[in-house]
Scaffold this motif. Structure first.
Motif, PDB file in Angstrom:
ATOM      1  N   LEU A  18       0.820  -1.195   0.117  1.00  0.00           N
ATOM      2  CA  LEU A  18       0.009   0.008  -0.011  1.00  0.00           C
ATOM      3  C   LEU A  18       0.880   1.105   0.080  1.00  0.00           C
ATOM      4  O   LEU A  18       0.604   2.380  -0.690  1.00  0.00           O
ATOM      5  N   GLY A  19       2.103   1.314   0.798  1.00  0.00           N
ATOM      6  CA  GLY A  19       2.806   2.413   0.744  1.00  0.00           C
ATOM      7  C   GLY A  19       3.494   2.443  -0.522  1.00  0.00           C
ATOM      8  O   GLY A  19       3.787   3.609  -0.953  1.00  0.00           O
ATOM      9  N   ASP A  22       1.163   4.301  -2.987  1.00  0.00           N
ATOM     10  CA  ASP A  22       1.007   5.450  -2.880  1.00  0.00           C
ATOM     11  C   ASP A  22       2.424   6.254  -3.338  1.00  0.00           C
ATOM     12  O   ASP A  22       2.237   7.213  -3.991  1.00  0.00           O
ATOM     13  N   TRP A  23       3.349   5.759  -2.868  1.00  0.00           N
ATOM     14  CA  TRP A  23       4.895   6.225  -3.523  1.00  0.00           C
ATOM     15  C   TRP A  23       5.051   6.326  -5.046  1.00  0.00           C
ATOM     16  O   TRP A  23       5.153   7.199  -5.621  1.00  0.00           O
ATOM     17  N   LYS A  25       2.523   6.616  -7.230  1.00  0.00           N
ATOM     18  CA  LYS A  25       1.592   7.477  -7.637  1.00  0.00           C
ATOM     19  C   LYS A  25       2.353   8.722  -7.561  1.00  0.00           C
ATOM     20  O   LYS A  25       2.119   9.788  -8.376  1.00  0.00           O
ATOM     21  N   ARG A  26       2.796   9.127  -6.367  1.00  0.00           N
ATOM     22  CA  ARG A  26       3.192  10.551  -6.048  1.00  0.00           C
ATOM     23  C   ARG A  26       4.492  10.897  -6.790  1.00  0.00           C
ATOM     24  O   ARG A  26       4.793  11.916  -7.179  1.00  0.00           O
ATOM     25  N   ARG A  31      -1.300   6.064 -11.857  1.00  0.00           N
ATOM     26  CA  ARG A  31      -2.504   6.384 -11.393  1.00  0.00           C
ATOM     27  C   ARG A  31      -3.202   4.957 -10.881  1.00  0.00           C
ATOM     28  O   ARG A  31      -2.886   3.971 -11.686  1.00  0.00           O
ATOM     29  N   GLU A  32      -4.118   4.978  -9.962  1.00  0.00           N
ATOM     30  CA  GLU A  32      -4.551   3.888  -9.444  1.00  0.00           C
ATOM     31  C   GLU A  32      -5.730   3.339 -10.396  1.00  0.00           C
ATOM     32  O   GLU A  32      -6.606   4.230 -10.507  1.00  0.00           O
ATOM     33  N   SER A  46      -3.329  -5.535  -7.312  1.00  0.00           N
ATOM     34  CA  SER A  46      -3.461  -4.027  -7.703  1.00  0.00           C
ATOM     35  C   SER A  46      -3.102  -3.721  -8.987  1.00  0.00           C
ATOM     36  O   SER A  46      -2.162  -4.573  -9.428  1.00  0.00           O
TER      37      SER A  46
END
Length: 143
Positions: A18-19, A22-23, A25-26, A31-32, A46
């Motif tokens: 999960l981290g 997010d990383w 993406k940022r 994009r999710e 995912s």
């Protein structure tokens, strides 16, 4: 829509999936698409995308059975795979990733044969290369 035969979707495994999502993406601009978490917080499946490219991210698992022995690079003695991603504006992507805290493994450069590229490690050590080279799928030599 059915993708063309041979379309590949790499799967990467992380201790903190999960981290990592997010990383990615940022820092890299993914994009999710979908994230399916298990009750214990691990990621069963995912999909994240950058343009038309998709990477599947899952939680590493050390148990016996499928999927088994899917480890983060943190748990390996060396790197056994990497991802190369085509981006149109390599310089901008490099500057964004660097400013967002990516560990740059190979600074932006423009080889004499053309194009541009750079390399970075993600938060668990997966190596990523971003560049303007794209394979020639017409059957000829690489462009």
């Amino acid at each position: 829509m059915t993708p063309p035969e041979g379309t590949m979707y790499p799967c990467l495994y992380y201790n903190d999936a999960l981290g990592a999502i997010d990383w990615l993406k940022r820092v890299f601009g993914f994009r999710e698409i979908v994230v399916i978490a298990e009750p214990d917080g691990r990621v069963a499946h995912s999909e994240i995308a950058l343009g038309a490219g998709v990477v599947m991210v899952g939680s590493s698992r050390k148990e016996v059975g499928y999927p088994s022995n899917t480890l983060s690079p943190r748990d390996l003695p060396g790197i056994n795979q990497s991802c190369y991603v085509f981006v149109a504006n390599v310089r901008d992507h490099y500057e964004h990733a660097k400013a967002a805290g990516a560990e740059i493994a190979q600074d932006y450069f423009e080889p004499e044969y053309g194009g541009a590229m750079y390399g970075a490690l993600d938060l668990e050590g997966h190596p990523w290369s971003f560049g303007s080279y794209a394979p020639d799928l017409s059957g000829g030599a690489p462009a």
